[in-house]
Design a protein around this motif. Structure first.
Motif, PDB file in Angstrom:
ATOM      1  N   VAL A  61       0.952  -1.063   0.258  1.00  0.00           N
ATOM      2  CA  VAL A  61       0.048   0.139   0.112  1.00  0.00           C
ATOM      3  C   VAL A  61       0.916   1.090   0.150  1.00  0.00           C
ATOM      4  O   VAL A  61       0.543   2.224  -0.644  1.00  0.00           O
ATOM      5  N   GLN A  62       1.964   1.327   0.913  1.00  0.00           N
ATOM      6  CA  GLN A  62       2.965   2.194   0.795  1.00  0.00           C
ATOM      7  C   GLN A  62       3.341   2.665  -0.505  1.00  0.00           C
ATOM      8  O   GLN A  62       3.701   3.886  -1.022  1.00  0.00           O
ATOM      9  N   GLN A  63       3.993   1.448  -1.218  1.00  0.00           N
ATOM     10  CA  GLN A  63       4.643   1.509  -2.418  1.00  0.00           C
ATOM     11  C   GLN A  63       3.576   2.005  -3.489  1.00  0.00           C
ATOM     12  O   GLN A  63       3.922   3.066  -4.361  1.00  0.00           O
ATOM     13  N   LEU A  64       2.440   1.613  -3.326  1.00  0.00           N
ATOM     14  CA  LEU A  64       1.287   2.244  -4.381  1.00  0.00           C
ATOM     15  C   LEU A  64       1.195   3.756  -4.095  1.00  0.00           C
ATOM     16  O   LEU A  64       0.676   4.504  -4.933  1.00  0.00           O
ATOM     17  N   TRP A  65       1.030   4.038  -2.745  1.00  0.00           N
ATOM     18  CA  TRP A  65       0.724   5.581  -2.515  1.00  0.00           C
ATOM     19  C   TRP A  65       1.892   6.356  -3.121  1.00  0.00           C
ATOM     20  O   TRP A  65       1.562   7.357  -3.587  1.00  0.00           O
ATOM     21  N   GLN A  66       3.050   5.668  -2.966  1.00  0.00           N
ATOM     22  CA  GLN A  66       4.240   6.565  -3.540  1.00  0.00           C
ATOM     23  C   GLN A  66       4.150   6.693  -5.097  1.00  0.00           C
ATOM     24  O   GLN A  66       4.876   7.692  -5.775  1.00  0.00           O
ATOM     25  N   ALA A 101       1.200   7.495 -11.582  1.00  0.00           N
ATOM     26  CA  ALA A 101       0.191   6.817 -11.961  1.00  0.00           C
ATOM     27  C   ALA A 101      -0.525   7.865 -12.484  1.00  0.00           C
ATOM     28  O   ALA A 101      -1.270   7.870 -13.683  1.00  0.00           O
ATOM     29  N   GLY A 102      -0.915   8.862 -11.851  1.00  0.00           N
ATOM     30  CA  GLY A 102      -1.893  10.081 -12.283  1.00  0.00           C
ATOM     31  C   GLY A 102      -1.167  10.706 -13.381  1.00  0.00           C
ATOM     32  O   GLY A 102      -2.173  11.318 -14.465  1.00  0.00           O
ATOM     33  N   LEU A 103      -0.122  10.847 -13.528  1.00  0.00           N
ATOM     34  CA  LEU A 103       0.654  11.750 -14.530  1.00  0.00           C
ATOM     35  C   LEU A 103       0.440  10.778 -15.885  1.00  0.00           C
ATOM     36  O   LEU A 103       0.015  11.410 -16.897  1.00  0.00           O
ATOM     37  N   ALA A 104       0.563   9.500 -15.986  1.00  0.00           N
ATOM     38  CA  ALA A 104       0.576   8.777 -16.936  1.00  0.00           C
ATOM     39  C   ALA A 104      -0.927   8.744 -17.389  1.00  0.00           C
ATOM     40  O   ALA A 104      -1.168   8.482 -18.626  1.00  0.00           O
ATOM     41  N   LEU A 105      -1.929   8.625 -16.482  1.00  0.00           N
ATOM     42  CA  LEU A 105      -3.291   8.647 -16.783  1.00  0.00           C
ATOM     43  C   LEU A 105      -3.663   9.855 -17.505  1.00  0.00           C
ATOM     44  O   LEU A 105      -4.564   9.948 -18.483  1.00  0.00           O
ATOM     45  N   LEU A 106      -3.247  11.010 -17.065  1.00  0.00           N
ATOM     46  CA  LEU A 106      -3.375  12.335 -17.646  1.00  0.00           C
ATOM     47  C   LEU A 106      -2.787  12.244 -19.286  1.00  0.00           C
ATOM     48  O   LEU A 106      -3.563  12.607 -19.849  1.00  0.00           O
ATOM     49  N   VAL A 146       1.315   4.901 -24.339  1.00  0.00           N
ATOM     50  CA  VAL A 146       2.137   5.873 -23.675  1.00  0.00           C
ATOM     51  C   VAL A 146       2.222   5.762 -22.122  1.00  0.00           C
ATOM     52  O   VAL A 146       3.136   6.027 -21.345  1.00  0.00           O
ATOM     53  N   ALA A 147       0.858   5.684 -21.645  1.00  0.00           N
ATOM     54  CA  ALA A 147       0.509   5.701 -20.210  1.00  0.00           C
ATOM     55  C   ALA A 147       1.422   4.413 -19.798  1.00  0.00           C
ATOM     56  O   ALA A 147       2.151   4.620 -18.537  1.00  0.00           O
TER      57      ALA A 147
END
Length: 490
Positions: free
Chosen positions: A155-160, A165-170, A217-218
């Motif tokens: 969970v900590q790794q995912l949070w980091q 991930a948000g940038l890739a999704l964007l 690209v994501a």
């Protein structure tokens, strides 16, 4: 040399022999030695002798390798040494060791078979050990604390990783949105593409390509190259399977695209596709819609229309009709031909260019067959009406000139074995009298000459054409029509 020195010397000698045996063991034994060295390093032991595989450790020692006497306290030292080693190896922390007379008995629990083999190898490598009895049990319990710790770490790794991930999704959404923005200019694509159907295909292709590009690209930004390859490979396999499963549908859409580009006919054209005849209502992305001459709707799949022969009666307004008439075999066939030709050319609806013609095609059983050929303009004369009027006019002209149009004549011959038939009514002759031939029939006067009837109306029948135009103007599916009057007909 004292007894302890000899024991130590023999122990060192046994360790060297085991090392030599390990070097000559198979690859599988070498792997066990590597695992043993790794465990000893974690335990920070000064020296842990390498041991062969479990099976080799439990084998009987070589002759003369076991001392006849044992030092006092040797078992306690071996047990203490093994307990200290096991305590420093996390996977062997629950393994216990008891020693009696140089025989080590291992107990407790281990997480897997590899840990059991490692504990047995370590015990067999300690000096003074005669043999090892492995009584370790498999630990099948669940370490809740460890699992919760691993989950919290994930969970900590995912949070980091959330910002990346948000940038890739964007980035993926921006690329896909750009593709949808380009595809949204439907007016532009309709001007560029030859027809609406092709414009829709181009718009769909642009959206699909940019969406896939955004996903790629994501995933690349997330470093999921393997996942990206799996996704693309899976998409290719799924596309291939769908292509085979929907082969008929794909073929029909490709045929629709080709027909929309080639424009083989116009709306309201009178065509024949295989055995189907009618006037064209519209060409859609799935089928060609006809109205039969009976006023019924007929939908033919475009894949069939694209592959079959199309007969178009409307493309050339001039159309020829033909029919046959037979004159008596005793009549002058050439005179009958010329008379029929003149009568045919005299009809108002028959074109003078090309000229009408009459041919002698064959001699039948009782007549000579004449074939009449003439052309009409379908814009001014109905083909069926013109043919019907021409047959009647030519028949009357031949009959008025004295040419007979006989029915089929059959001649009957009676041989000698057939009884002679009387030529008069049996009731009129007396019994025993000789039969007399019947008198010849009295010739009748020929009928008065007929007159050629006045020309009837042969203007084209436009009932079906008017029905087609009415339906096309009604709208509805007409928006999906791929027939374009601005494009040339093939």
């Amino acid at each position: 040399m004292g007894y302890r020195d000899r024991s130590a010397h023999r122990a060192d000698h046994d360790i060297q022999n085991r090392r030599v045996d390990t070097l000559t063991a198979p690859l599988f034994r070498f792997c066990c030695v590597v695992l043993l060295a790794f465990g000893a390093q974690q335990a920070q032991a000064a020296f842990v002798p390498e041991a062969p595989e479990t099976q080799a450790a439990t084998n009987a020692p070589a002759a003369g390798s076991i001392e006849a006497e044992q030092d006092v306290g040797e078992d306690e030292r071996i047990a203490a040494r093994l307990t200290d080693i096991f305590a420093n190896v996390p996977s062997l922390a629950n393994v216990t060791a008891s020693v009696s007379g140089g025989v080590v008995t291992l107990g407790g629990t281990a997480p897997d078979a590899g840990a059991e083999d490692r504990a047995e190898a370590i015990a067999g490598g300690v000096a003074g050990v005669v043999t090892v009895e492995n009584a370790i049990e498999r630990d099948v319990s669940v370490d809740i604390v460890e699992n919760i710790g691993g989950l919290s770490e994930r969970v900590q790794q995912l949070w980091q990783a959330l910002p990346l991930a948000g940038l890739a999704l964007l980035a993926g959404l921006l690329i896909a949105s750009f593709g949808y923005f380009i595809a949204s200019s439907t007016a532009l694509w309709k001007r560029i593409a030859p027809n609406v159907f092709l414009a829709e295909l181009i718009v769909g292709a642009i959206r699909f390509v940019f969406s896939i590009l955004g996903v790629v690209v994501a995933l690349d930004m997330l470093g999921a190259g393997a996942l990206m390859g799996a996704v693309l490979g899976g998409a290719g396999v799924i596309g291939l399977a769908l292509g085979f499963a929907m082969r008929d549908t794909v073929e029909n859409y490709v045929a629709s695209l080709m027909l929309s580009l080639r424009q083989p006919f116009r709306a309201n054209d009178h065509i024949v596709i295989e055995a189907h005849e009618g006037r064209v209502i519209r060409l859609t992305s799935r089928a060609t819609v006809l109205m039969t001459l009976d006023g019924n709707h007929l939908r033919i799949p475009n894949s069939l229309v694209f592959k079959t022969v199309i007969l178009n009666y409307t493309r050339n307004p001039q159309r020829r009709f033909d029919f046959e008439l037979g004159v008596d075999a005793d009549d002058d066939a050439e005179a009958a031909r010329q008379l029929g030709r003149d009568a045919l050319r005299a009809l108002d609806f028959v074109l003078s260019d090309p000229l009408a013609e009459v041919r002698i095609t064959k001699v039948g059983d009782s007549n000579v067959v004449l074939q009449f050929l003439a052309w009409v303009d379908q814009r001014e004369a109905d083909w069926h009406k013109a043919r019907s009027r021409a047959i009647a006019a030519c028949k009357i002209a031949l009959e008025d000139a004295g040419f007979a149009l006989p029915e089929p004549i059959y001649r009957l011959r009676f041989d000698q074995r057939t009884a002679t038939l009387p030529f008069q009514n049996i009731g009129e002759r007396g019994e025993g009298t000789t039969p007399q031939p019947a008198p010849p029939p009295t010739p009748t006067s020929p009928p008065p000459p007929s007159t050629v009837p006045a020309e009837d109306d042969v203007t084209p029948d436009d009932e079906v054409a008017r029905m087609v135009e009415k339906e096309r103007q009604a709208g509805g599916e007409q928006d999906d029509d791929l027939l374009d009057t601005a494009r040339p007909v093939e």
